[in-house]
Design an enzyme around this catalytic site. Structure first.
Site, PDB file in Angstrom:
ATOM      1  N   HIS A   4       4.031 -34.818   2.821  1.00  0.00           N
ATOM      2  CA  HIS A   4       2.294 -33.886   3.165  1.00  0.00           C
ATOM      3  C   HIS A   4       1.729 -35.395   3.423  1.00  0.00           C
ATOM      4  O   HIS A   4       1.244 -35.998   3.078  1.00  0.00           O
ATOM      5  CB  HIS A   4       1.564 -33.406   2.963  1.00  0.00           C
ATOM      6  CG  HIS A   4       0.931 -32.229   2.735  1.00  0.00           C
ATOM      7  ND1 HIS A   4      -0.171 -32.527   2.541  1.00  0.00           N
ATOM      8  CD2 HIS A   4       0.005 -32.965   4.422  1.00  0.00           C
ATOM      9  CE1 HIS A   4      -1.751 -31.840   3.369  1.00  0.00           C
ATOM     10  NE2 HIS A   4      -1.573 -31.804   4.219  1.00  0.00           N
ATOM     11  N   SER A  44       2.697 -30.323  -6.805  1.00  0.00           N
ATOM     12  CA  SER A  44       2.352 -31.378  -5.537  1.00  0.00           C
ATOM     13  C   SER A  44       2.006 -32.287  -7.610  1.00  0.00           C
ATOM     14  O   SER A  44       0.716 -32.399  -8.391  1.00  0.00           O
ATOM     15  CB  SER A  44       0.399 -31.359  -5.674  1.00  0.00           C
ATOM     16  OG  SER A  44       0.330 -32.325  -5.108  1.00  0.00           O
ATOM     17  N   HIS A  62       6.015 -31.845  -4.131  1.00  0.00           N
ATOM     18  CA  HIS A  62       5.055 -31.916  -3.364  1.00  0.00           C
ATOM     19  C   HIS A  62       4.321 -34.078  -2.721  1.00  0.00           C
ATOM     20  O   HIS A  62       3.694 -33.482  -4.491  1.00  0.00           O
ATOM     21  CB  HIS A  62       3.844 -30.934  -3.018  1.00  0.00           C
ATOM     22  CG  HIS A  62       3.149 -30.986  -1.624  1.00  0.00           C
ATOM     23  ND1 HIS A  62       3.225 -30.465  -0.518  1.00  0.00           N
ATOM     24  CD2 HIS A  62       2.085 -31.220  -1.501  1.00  0.00           C
ATOM     25  CE1 HIS A  62       2.406 -30.605   0.405  1.00  0.00           C
ATOM     26  NE2 HIS A  62       1.384 -31.238  -0.094  1.00  0.00           N
ATOM     27  N   MET A  64      -1.880 -40.040   1.313  1.00  0.00           N
ATOM     28  CA  MET A  64      -3.286 -40.448   2.242  1.00  0.00           C
ATOM     29  C   MET A  64      -3.533 -41.537   2.249  1.00  0.00           C
ATOM     30  O   MET A  64      -3.825 -42.409   1.204  1.00  0.00           O
ATOM     31  CB  MET A  64      -3.492 -39.796   1.375  1.00  0.00           C
ATOM     32  CG  MET A  64      -4.172 -38.188   0.807  1.00  0.00           C
ATOM     33  SD  MET A  64      -4.749 -38.015  -0.633  1.00  0.00           S
ATOM     34  CE  MET A  64      -4.480 -36.328  -1.162  1.00  0.00           C
ATOM     35  N   MET A 123      -1.216 -37.138   4.365  1.00  0.00           N
ATOM     36  CA  MET A 123      -2.391 -37.008   5.692  1.00  0.00           C
ATOM     37  C   MET A 123      -2.834 -37.969   5.755  1.00  0.00           C
ATOM     38  O   MET A 123      -3.673 -39.079   5.843  1.00  0.00           O
ATOM     39  CB  MET A 123      -3.284 -36.267   4.312  1.00  0.00           C
ATOM     40  CG  MET A 123      -3.237 -35.423   4.017  1.00  0.00           C
ATOM     41  SD  MET A 123      -3.539 -34.623   2.177  1.00  0.00           S
ATOM     42  CE  MET A 123      -2.257 -35.539   1.675  1.00  0.00           C
ATOM     43  N   ASP A 129       1.858 -36.124  -1.819  1.00  0.00           N
ATOM     44  CA  ASP A 129       0.686 -36.435  -1.009  1.00  0.00           C
ATOM     45  C   ASP A 129       0.269 -37.294  -0.499  1.00  0.00           C
ATOM     46  O   ASP A 129      -0.634 -38.190  -1.503  1.00  0.00           O
ATOM     47  CB  ASP A 129      -0.470 -35.593  -1.890  1.00  0.00           C
ATOM     48  CG  ASP A 129      -0.711 -33.758  -1.503  1.00  0.00           C
ATOM     49  OD1 ASP A 129      -0.838 -33.508  -2.925  1.00  0.00           O
ATOM     50  OD2 ASP A 129      -0.473 -33.024  -0.971  1.00  0.00           O
ATOM     51  N   MET A 181      -3.671 -25.683   4.871  1.00  0.00           N
ATOM     52  CA  MET A 181      -4.608 -26.384   4.074  1.00  0.00           C
ATOM     53  C   MET A 181      -5.541 -24.948   3.600  1.00  0.00           C
ATOM     54  O   MET A 181      -6.383 -24.200   4.229  1.00  0.00           O
ATOM     55  CB  MET A 181      -5.176 -27.158   4.527  1.00  0.00           C
ATOM     56  CG  MET A 181      -4.300 -28.743   5.097  1.00  0.00           C
ATOM     57  SD  MET A 181      -3.067 -29.173   3.131  1.00  0.00           S
ATOM     58  CE  MET A 181      -4.537 -29.525   2.212  1.00  0.00           C
ATOM     59  N   ASP A 202      -1.848 -24.789   1.223  1.00  0.00           N
ATOM     60  CA  ASP A 202      -1.563 -26.244  -0.205  1.00  0.00           C
ATOM     61  C   ASP A 202      -3.288 -25.669  -0.689  1.00  0.00           C
ATOM     62  O   ASP A 202      -4.040 -26.062   0.433  1.00  0.00           O
ATOM     63  CB  ASP A 202      -1.404 -26.698   0.823  1.00  0.00           C
ATOM     64  CG  ASP A 202      -1.184 -28.333   0.192  1.00  0.00           C
ATOM     65  OD1 ASP A 202      -0.759 -29.771   1.157  1.00  0.00           O
ATOM     66  OD2 ASP A 202      -1.404 -28.580  -1.140  1.00  0.00           O
TER      67      ASP A 202
HETATM   68  C1  DX5 Z   1      -4.614 -32.064  -1.417  1.00  0.00           C
HETATM   69  C2  DX5 Z   1      -3.485 -32.015  -0.685  1.00  0.00           C
HETATM   70  C3  DX5 Z   1      -2.955 -30.678  -1.968  1.00  0.00           C
HETATM   71  C4  DX5 Z   1      -3.472 -31.170  -3.246  1.00  0.00           C
HETATM   72  C5  DX5 Z   1      -3.203 -29.184  -3.977  1.00  0.00           C
HETATM   73  O1  DX5 Z   1      -5.211 -32.863   0.071  1.00  0.00           O
HETATM   74  O2  DX5 Z   1      -3.647 -31.318  -0.172  1.00  0.00           O
HETATM   75  O3  DX5 Z   1      -1.738 -30.724  -2.349  1.00  0.00           O
HETATM   76  O4  DX5 Z   1      -3.038 -31.611  -4.048  1.00  0.00           O
HETATM   77  O5  DX5 Z   1      -3.879 -29.970  -5.668  1.00  0.00           O
HETATM   78  P1  DX5 Z   1      -4.342 -28.327  -6.229  1.00  0.00           P
HETATM   79  O6  DX5 Z   1      -3.408 -27.261  -6.138  1.00  0.00           O
HETATM   80  O7  DX5 Z   1      -4.685 -29.101  -7.356  1.00  0.00           O
HETATM   81  O8  DX5 Z   1      -5.720 -27.989  -5.320  1.00  0.00           O
HETATM   82 ZN    ZN Z   2      -0.874 -30.955  -0.277  1.00  0.00          ZN
END
Ligand code: DX5
Ligand code: ZN
Length: 216
Positions: A65, A7, A32, A36, A67, A34, A136, A172
């Site tokens: 991903h 990620s 990956h 947001m 979010m 993320d 998640m 994740d």
């Molecule tokens: C959280 C993300 C995850 C996160 C994982 O909202 O979706 O992908 O970045 O990070 P670690 O592996 O540090 O928990």
């Molecule tokens: Zn993620």
């Protein structure tokens, strides 16, 4: 072999291209992203430009991903910039059909994610329309959180629900060698890991150790 999806949220933003090259050289198959929006989750991260700028630099499978609220609005930019898989949250929109139709028509793999508080039955109606389920194992929004072991039953339940369908189970949040092994044992195929990889003494070694978790 387990698929490992580093990620980028946990990477050193000052050396992003180098960090991507590092995990790719180490053999990570997926990358990956993320994304947001500060509404669906109480945090902001990257925009679509990160995919646009990383695409020419990497051959990895780009796993986006989202979010975000109203994910349909964001699909064109991520599709144009080279996402291979786009995952939306079942909690983020009432109209998943328009999302699935758009992704299907643009030949992009379709992912559906659920928060820890969302029951596995919520995704049951969509199993014949998706390629990947992102479970998640932390509340979405931040890296570096503690793995929620009460999600292990949900992974097993979803593995059962999928049956013989060709759907990958991706986990994740808080994934490391120990929690990753527990997830693989109950059916996970893809491990997202941010902090565990990028904070490791040797991220290359760590990725290889995660990949070996799938070996019987
Ligand atoms: C959280 C993300 C995850 C996160 C994982 O909202 O979706 O992908 O970045 O990070 P670690 O592996 O540090 O928990
Ligand atoms: Zn993620």
């Amino acid at each position: 072999m387990v698929i490992v999806a580093p990620s980028l949220l946990a990477a050193d933003s000052g050396y992003l291209a180098e960090q991507v090259a590092l995990v790719e050289k180490a053999g990570a198959e997926w990358l990956h992203f993320d994304i947001m929006d500060g509404h669906f989750v109480p945090n902001l991260s990257f925009g679509s430009h990160i995919v646009q700028q990383m695409r020419p630099r990497s051959k990895m499978f780009f796993d986006v991903h989202l979010m975000v609220e109203n994910p349909f609005d964001f699909l064109p930019m991520f599709a144009d910039y080279g996402a291979d898989l786009i995952t939306v949250h079942v909690e983020a929109t009432p109209d998943l059909d328009e999302v699935f139709t758009y992704l299907h028509n643009h030949k992009i793999k379709i992912g559906l994610s659920l928060k820890p508080s969302t029951s596995a039955t919520e995704i049951e109606p969509y199993l014949d329309m998706i390629d990947n389920i992102l479970i998640m194992t932390v509340n979405p929004g931040f890296g570096g959180q503690k793995f929620m072991s009460d999600q292990l039953n949900k992974i097993a339940q979803i593995k059962q629900m999928i049956g013989f369908r060709d759907i990958t189970i991706e986990v994740d949040g808080g994934i490391n060698l120990q929690t990753g092994a527990e997830c693989v044992k109950v059916g996970a195929d893809v491990l997202v890991a941010g902090s565990a990889i990028f904070k490791a003494e040797s991220p290359e070694q760590y990725i290889k150790q995660l990949q070996c978790l799938g070996e019987k």
